[in-house]
Design a protein around this motif. Structure first.
Motif, PDB file in Angstrom:
ATOM      1  N   GLU A 472      -1.803 -28.693  17.217  1.00  0.00           N
ATOM      2  CA  GLU A 472      -1.370 -28.327  18.568  1.00  0.00           C
ATOM      3  C   GLU A 472      -0.020 -27.622  18.569  1.00  0.00           C
ATOM      4  OE1 GLU A 472      -3.446 -28.800  21.027  1.00  0.00           O
ATOM      5  OE2 GLU A 472      -4.814 -29.861  19.698  1.00  0.00           O
ATOM      6  N   ARG A 473       0.807 -27.967  17.603  1.00  0.00           N
ATOM      7  CA  ARG A 473       2.191 -27.488  17.629  1.00  0.00           C
ATOM      8  C   ARG A 473       2.279 -25.972  17.497  1.00  0.00           C
ATOM      9  NH1 ARG A 473       6.447 -30.570  19.442  1.00  0.00           N
ATOM     10  NH2 ARG A 473       8.257 -29.212  19.228  1.00  0.00           N
ATOM     11  N   ILE A 474       1.303 -25.364  16.840  1.00  0.00           N
ATOM     12  CA  ILE A 474       1.410 -23.931  16.587  1.00  0.00           C
ATOM     13  C   ILE A 474       1.367 -23.126  17.885  1.00  0.00           C
ATOM     14  CG2 ILE A 474      -1.054 -23.516  16.213  1.00  0.00           C
ATOM     15  CD1 ILE A 474      -0.233 -21.574  13.970  1.00  0.00           C
ATOM     16  N   LEU A 475       0.610 -23.606  18.878  1.00  0.00           N
ATOM     17  CA  LEU A 475       0.576 -22.891  20.153  1.00  0.00           C
ATOM     18  C   LEU A 475       1.947 -22.932  20.821  1.00  0.00           C
ATOM     19  CD1 LEU A 475      -0.766 -21.408  22.485  1.00  0.00           C
ATOM     20  CD2 LEU A 475      -1.553 -23.626  23.350  1.00  0.00           C
ATOM     21  N   LEU A 476       2.564 -24.100  20.854  1.00  0.00           N
ATOM     22  CA  LEU A 476       3.882 -24.223  21.468  1.00  0.00           C
ATOM     23  C   LEU A 476       4.901 -23.335  20.758  1.00  0.00           C
ATOM     24  CD1 LEU A 476       5.876 -25.540  23.424  1.00  0.00           C
ATOM     25  CD2 LEU A 476       6.118 -27.429  21.784  1.00  0.00           C
ATOM     26  N   GLU A 477       4.897 -23.346  19.430  1.00  0.00           N
ATOM     27  CA  GLU A 477       5.865 -22.548  18.688  1.00  0.00           C
ATOM     28  C   GLU A 477       5.590 -21.056  18.870  1.00  0.00           C
ATOM     29  OE1 GLU A 477       8.431 -23.888  17.504  1.00  0.00           O
ATOM     30  OE2 GLU A 477       7.805 -25.989  17.541  1.00  0.00           O
ATOM     31  N   ALA A 478       4.328 -20.674  18.942  1.00  0.00           N
ATOM     32  CA  ALA A 478       3.988 -19.266  19.173  1.00  0.00           C
ATOM     33  C   ALA A 478       4.450 -18.812  20.550  1.00  0.00           C
ATOM     34  CB  ALA A 478       2.482 -19.051  19.024  1.00  0.00           C
ATOM     35  N   LEU A 479       4.277 -19.671  21.561  1.00  0.00           N
ATOM     36  CA  LEU A 479       4.753 -19.339  22.898  1.00  0.00           C
ATOM     37  C   LEU A 479       6.270 -19.168  22.905  1.00  0.00           C
ATOM     38  CD1 LEU A 479       2.546 -21.738  25.053  1.00  0.00           C
ATOM     39  CD2 LEU A 479       2.534 -19.243  25.170  1.00  0.00           C
ATOM     40  N   LYS A 480       6.976 -20.036  22.204  1.00  0.00           N
ATOM     41  CA  LYS A 480       8.427 -19.899  22.119  1.00  0.00           C
ATOM     42  C   LYS A 480       8.811 -18.529  21.581  1.00  0.00           C
ATOM     43  CE  LYS A 480       9.532 -24.798  21.263  1.00  0.00           C
ATOM     44  NZ  LYS A 480      10.084 -25.754  20.268  1.00  0.00           N
ATOM     45  N   ILE A 481       8.130 -18.096  20.537  1.00  0.00           N
ATOM     46  CA  ILE A 481       8.451 -16.820  19.892  1.00  0.00           C
ATOM     47  C   ILE A 481       8.119 -15.644  20.799  1.00  0.00           C
ATOM     48  CG2 ILE A 481       7.789 -15.296  17.986  1.00  0.00           C
ATOM     49  CD1 ILE A 481       7.356 -17.939  16.344  1.00  0.00           C
ATOM     50  N   VAL A 482       6.885 -15.597  21.274  1.00  0.00           N
ATOM     51  CA  VAL A 482       6.405 -14.442  22.033  1.00  0.00           C
ATOM     52  C   VAL A 482       7.039 -14.377  23.419  1.00  0.00           C
ATOM     53  CG1 VAL A 482       4.376 -13.420  23.105  1.00  0.00           C
ATOM     54  CG2 VAL A 482       4.231 -14.297  20.772  1.00  0.00           C
ATOM     55  N   VAL A 483       6.962 -15.476  24.156  1.00  0.00           N
ATOM     56  CA  VAL A 483       7.493 -15.474  25.518  1.00  0.00           C
ATOM     57  C   VAL A 483       9.016 -15.340  25.490  1.00  0.00           C
ATOM     58  CG1 VAL A 483       7.652 -16.767  27.674  1.00  0.00           C
ATOM     59  CG2 VAL A 483       5.528 -16.800  26.359  1.00  0.00           C
ATOM     60  N   GLY A 484       9.646 -15.986  24.517  1.00  0.00           N
ATOM     61  CA  GLY A 484      11.090 -15.844  24.391  1.00  0.00           C
ATOM     62  C   GLY A 484      11.504 -14.405  24.183  1.00  0.00           C
ATOM     63  N   ALA A 485      10.767 -13.674  23.334  1.00  0.00           N
ATOM     64  CA  ALA A 485      11.083 -12.268  23.081  1.00  0.00           C
ATOM     65  C   ALA A 485      10.851 -11.409  24.317  1.00  0.00           C
ATOM     66  CB  ALA A 485      10.241 -11.756  21.911  1.00  0.00           C
ATOM     67  N   MET A 486       9.745 -11.640  25.026  1.00  0.00           N
ATOM     68  CA  MET A 486       9.465 -10.850  26.228  1.00  0.00           C
ATOM     69  C   MET A 486      10.540 -11.068  27.286  1.00  0.00           C
ATOM     70  SD  MET A 486       5.326 -10.786  26.750  1.00  0.00           S
ATOM     71  CE  MET A 486       5.161 -12.544  27.063  1.00  0.00           C
ATOM     72  N   ARG A 487      11.003 -12.299  27.413  1.00  0.00           N
ATOM     73  CA  ARG A 487      12.013 -12.590  28.430  1.00  0.00           C
ATOM     74  C   ARG A 487      13.383 -12.029  28.072  1.00  0.00           C
ATOM     75  NH1 ARG A 487      10.240 -18.825  29.797  1.00  0.00           N
ATOM     76  NH2 ARG A 487       8.475 -18.318  31.180  1.00  0.00           N
ATOM     77  N   GLU A 488      13.607 -11.729  26.792  1.00  0.00           N
ATOM     78  CA  GLU A 488      14.850 -11.048  26.429  1.00  0.00           C
ATOM     79  C   GLU A 488      14.914  -9.676  27.097  1.00  0.00           C
ATOM     80  OE1 GLU A 488      15.571 -10.828  22.232  1.00  0.00           O
ATOM     81  OE2 GLU A 488      14.900 -12.890  21.904  1.00  0.00           O
ATOM     82  N   VAL A 489      13.765  -9.034  27.220  1.00  0.00           N
ATOM     83  CA  VAL A 489      13.700  -7.710  27.839  1.00  0.00           C
ATOM     84  C   VAL A 489      13.607  -7.830  29.352  1.00  0.00           C
ATOM     85  CG1 VAL A 489      12.405  -5.534  27.954  1.00  0.00           C
ATOM     86  CG2 VAL A 489      12.625  -6.759  25.768  1.00  0.00           C
ATOM     87  N   ASP A 490      12.752  -8.726  29.820  1.00  0.00           N
ATOM     88  CA  ASP A 490      12.575  -8.919  31.265  1.00  0.00           C
ATOM     89  C   ASP A 490      12.459 -10.406  31.550  1.00  0.00           C
ATOM     90  OD1 ASP A 490      11.931  -8.990  33.922  1.00  0.00           O
ATOM     91  OD2 ASP A 490      10.204  -7.658  33.794  1.00  0.00           O
ATOM     92  N   PRO A 491      13.557 -11.045  31.963  1.00  0.00           N
ATOM     93  CA  PRO A 491      13.515 -12.488  32.231  1.00  0.00           C
ATOM     94  C   PRO A 491      12.533 -12.870  33.329  1.00  0.00           C
ATOM     95  CG  PRO A 491      15.779 -11.667  32.180  1.00  0.00           C
ATOM     96  CD  PRO A 491      14.881 -10.466  32.209  1.00  0.00           C
TER      97      PRO A 491
END
Length: 744
Positions: A472-491
């Motif tokens: 299960e943990r891989i989904l949470l960690e993947a969301l951290k990476i992907v969503v975190g990066a997208m929000r750097e550009v557009d919060p």
């Protein structure tokens, strides 16, 4: 009432204000009762621990005996089981609070060199099958137990169902398990019982116990499922220690799983809400406080291309600039007028690159500018964790998720194979982050439909290099990476996903009721059921987008049910679909009208499911009507009348609304309905409407039609607004009625 623990030679009893829990020490069985003494659940308190011997690979799964109970701090009990798998010891800790119980992750120790493979929370011995599920309630609560509506979310134990279904991120690659997608992950499960005969007098009122919800307090590094067998069930976590070289015994305790909280409520929605309360009280989750821009985006009405794509056989790589523009032109001429245009799968040249196919879409960015120029927001579908061509991204297959044989795992859709990024590798995570940032800078989507987290493989088939990110943990960690990066550009970018779990609250902004493809013929009933659970997320500021299914037959009901929880959606085709249906003028009017009544707020709200069915059966978890309550009162009421003896009983909210026809009423300002200066009304049936109002003065009302508006009779007297309801005026569909209060 403070928690009291009584520990004797034969039993252990815990009393609290919200429940009582007792343990029979002779056979290690427990009984959970609600605050009135009704039995909620019984079962074995002993977990089963499956291990694999390091030298031979022989699997062992043998229960032991309760050797000791230890009471700590007058509020906690540790149960110690010995003789597990011969020489092993299992420890389970219970922490008792006034209204909830917490259980710690299972700890297992053995002097032998073995790998832990899985842990089941509740196990009992069966003469023919060995350790089997050991938790019993007369009814089990399991939202989204399958992808279709063939199995209700309330399962009677008496049917002796024998299945395995996930309460985690997904199960698309487990051939022996139930196929499931929507609502994943929920990360909770539960049950309740009836004292005495279920058919006896007062059985469903006085003798039906409170509902128990067991919910996770963290995301585990393992796969989490529920197994049903012979009127019993148990959640279990699999880690496949021998496959991945983890969870080795011989040098101290091995811990498997995560903490759970047990919460009780008077019905299944209240029980889930109590679990959510516990998450919030413990500081694990916090309601969202989005910016005004994000609030605007997350409440926009949508139209998604996917339904038209599959209806016209454009789902594969033959989606093109021409077909995309044709869909948009059809949308424009339909009059539907959604605020957001969402482009679904197949716009990319290759999964992973997050770039459009320049051959199929030579004017893709020009098209996006056209959509924006029309005043619409842009949504884009993306399967961020797929990778078709690692070399094109400067990677190799060694950077992909691998199976136990060391080879990269592959998946395929419409005959096109792809790999899955191993996001636990730092350079892969950084590349994926930069790719997501470039995607955001180039295409500037307002919403991203994050897809296919549920297809991440089980630990049976693959694991990341960092084993602690497995399951299960891989989904949470993947969301951290992907969503975190997208929000750097557009919060303020909005992320849509299917999950029901507040544990992903930091990364998911909107719940989606898709995908409904296995529910043909009853899309409306299934959306209602999904909203029954997802609407509970509004307390955290997460709205639900209500899809229209794959035909037009029930879209008006779907949108009616959605409006209290979030924005309207559609992935319907305008030139024919699986049922050979096309939209009627009334369908278009209903979408346009209800879109005006959607609340443009994400402040924590409560959505009530009125006249709902919560007992086991085909209509379980359905509501006839809905109320949305914000800080000061009810802001949206979607009310249906009730058929009875050839007539219809009025729909009522005591002291607020009385309607003899189906109707949606919403405040169009910041005040609740009773104090609003402007109300929106969508008549879904003929009749009369009375709405309580504390405003003083007079009322005027106008019915909004496709090509204009017309005044309608309305009265404000003795604290009540009164008007007639009709879906049409002179055969022309009414989109909505605007009622304004003019101060005296």
């Amino acid at each position: 009432m403070a928690v009291k623990i009584h520990d004797s030679a034969d039993d252990l009893r815990v009393s609290a204000s919200g429940y009582s829990w007792s343990l029979n020490k002779r056979d290690a069985t427990f009984t959970l009762r609600d605050s009135t003494g009704r039995t909620v659940a019984t079962g074995s308190a002993q977990p089963s621990v499956e291990v694999s011997e390091s030298e031979t690979g022989t699997l062992r799964n043998e229960l032991g005996f309760l050797a000791e109970t230890r009471t700590e701090d007058d509020r906690a009990v540790e149960l110690i089981f010995r003789g597990v798998n011969g020489d092993g010891t299992t420890r389970v800790r219970y922490d008792f609070d006034d209204t909830v119980i917490q259980t710690a992750p299972t700890r297992y120790a053995s002097p032998s060199r073995t790998h832990v493979e899985s842990v089941s929370l509740f196990a009992r011995n069966d003469a023919d099958h060995g350790p089997v599920p050991g938790f019993h309630s007369q009814f089990f609560l399991h939202p989204g137990s399958t992808e279709s509506s063939i199995l209700a979310p309330v399962i009677p134990a008496k049917v002796r169902l024998s299945i395995v279904s996930t309460i985690g991120r997904g199960s698309t690659d487990e051939n022996a398990f139930v196929q499931q997608q929507w609502g994943l992950p929920p990360y909770f499960w539960g049950g309740w019982s009836i004292d005495g005969w279920g058919t006896s007098k007062n059985a469903l009122t006085k003798h039906s116990s409170d509902v128990l919800v067991m919910g996770l307090l963290d995301v585990p590094a393992g796969d989490i499922f529920v197994r049903y067998f012979d009127e019993y069930a148990t959640p279990f976590v699999r880690v496949f220690g021998s496959r991945w070289g983890t969870h080795l015994t011989g040098d101290g305790d091995v811990t498997v799983g995560t903490p759970w909280v047990w919460a009780l409520g008077t019905d299944l929605r209240r029980a889930i809400d109590e679990y959510f309360d516990a998450l919030q009280h413990l500081g694990i989750v916090t309601p969202k406080t989005p910016s005004p821009l994000k609030t605007k985006r997350v409440t926009m009405s949508q139209w998604n291309t996917w339904g038209a794509q599959v209806a016209n056989d454009w789902a594969a790589s033959d989606l093109s600039q021409q077909s995309l523009e044709l869909m948009y032109d059809q949308l424009g001429s339909s009059g539907l007028e959604p605020e957001m245009f969402v482009i679904d799968d197949r716009w990319e040249a290759s999964y992973g690159q997050l770039r459009h196919d320049e051959e199929r879409f030579p004017r893709f960015e020009e098209f996006l500018d056209r959509v924006r120029g029309d005043g619409r927001a842009i949504g884009l579908w993306a399967a961020f964790l797929r990778c078709q061509d690692p070399a094109s991204m400067g990677l190799t297959v060694d950077d992909m998720l691998k199976g136990p044989d060391g080879e990269p795992v592959m998946r395929s859709i419409i005959a096109e194979p792809y790999y899955l990024f191993d996001v636990s590798k730092p350079h892969v995570a950084e590349l994926l982050s930069e790719t997501a940032r470039q995607f955001m800078r180039r295409y500037r989507p307002d919403l991203v439909k994050f897809d296919f987290g549920y297809e991440l493989p089980s630990m049976r088939n693959a694991a990341p290099e960092r084993r602690e990110w497995g399951g299960e943990r891989i989904l949470l960690e993947a969301l951290k990476i992907v969503v975190g990066a997208m929000r750097e550009v557009d919060p303020d970018v909005v992320v849509m996903y299917y999950n029901l779990s507040p544990l992903l609250l930091d990364y998911v902004d909107q719940h989606s009721t898709d995908d409904l493809y296995l529910n043909a013929g009853e899309y409306g009933a299934e959306v209602n059921r999904r909203l029954f659970f997802s609407s509970l997320l509004t307390r955290f500021g997460v709205p639900t987008y209500g899809s229209g299914g794959y035909d037009w037959r029930e879209v008006r009901d779907i949108w009616f049910d959605t409006v209290a929880s979030g924005p309207l959606g559609s992935l319907n085709s305008f030139d024919g679909d699986q049922s050979d249906t096309t939209p009627s003028a009334l369908d278009i009017a209903r979408y346009r009208g209800l879109s005006k009544l959607t609340r443009r707020s994400t402040e924590p709200a409560k959505v009530e499911a009125l006249d709902s069915k919560t007992h086991a059966g085909s209509t379980t978890a359905h509501a006839r009507s809905w109320l949305r309550t914000e800080r000061d009162g009810v802001t949206v009421a979607a009310l249906r009348t009730t058929p009875r003896d050839g007539a219809f009983l009025p729909a009522e909210v005591s002291g607020l609304i009385h309607a003899t026809g189906d109707v949606v009423v919403a405040s169009l300002d910041e005040r609740p309905i009773k104090a609003a200066q402007t109300l929106g009304v969508v008549p879904a049936g003929k009749g009369t409407l009375r709405v309580a109002s504390v405003a003083e003065g007079s009322a005027i009302a106008h019915a909004i039609l496709r090509d204009g508006e017309t005044a309608v009779d309305v009265a404000l007297s003795d604290g009540w607004i009164e008007l007639e309801l009709s879906p049409t005026i002179a055969d022309e569909p009414v989109e909505w009625i605007r009622v304004q209060i003019q101060s005296a």
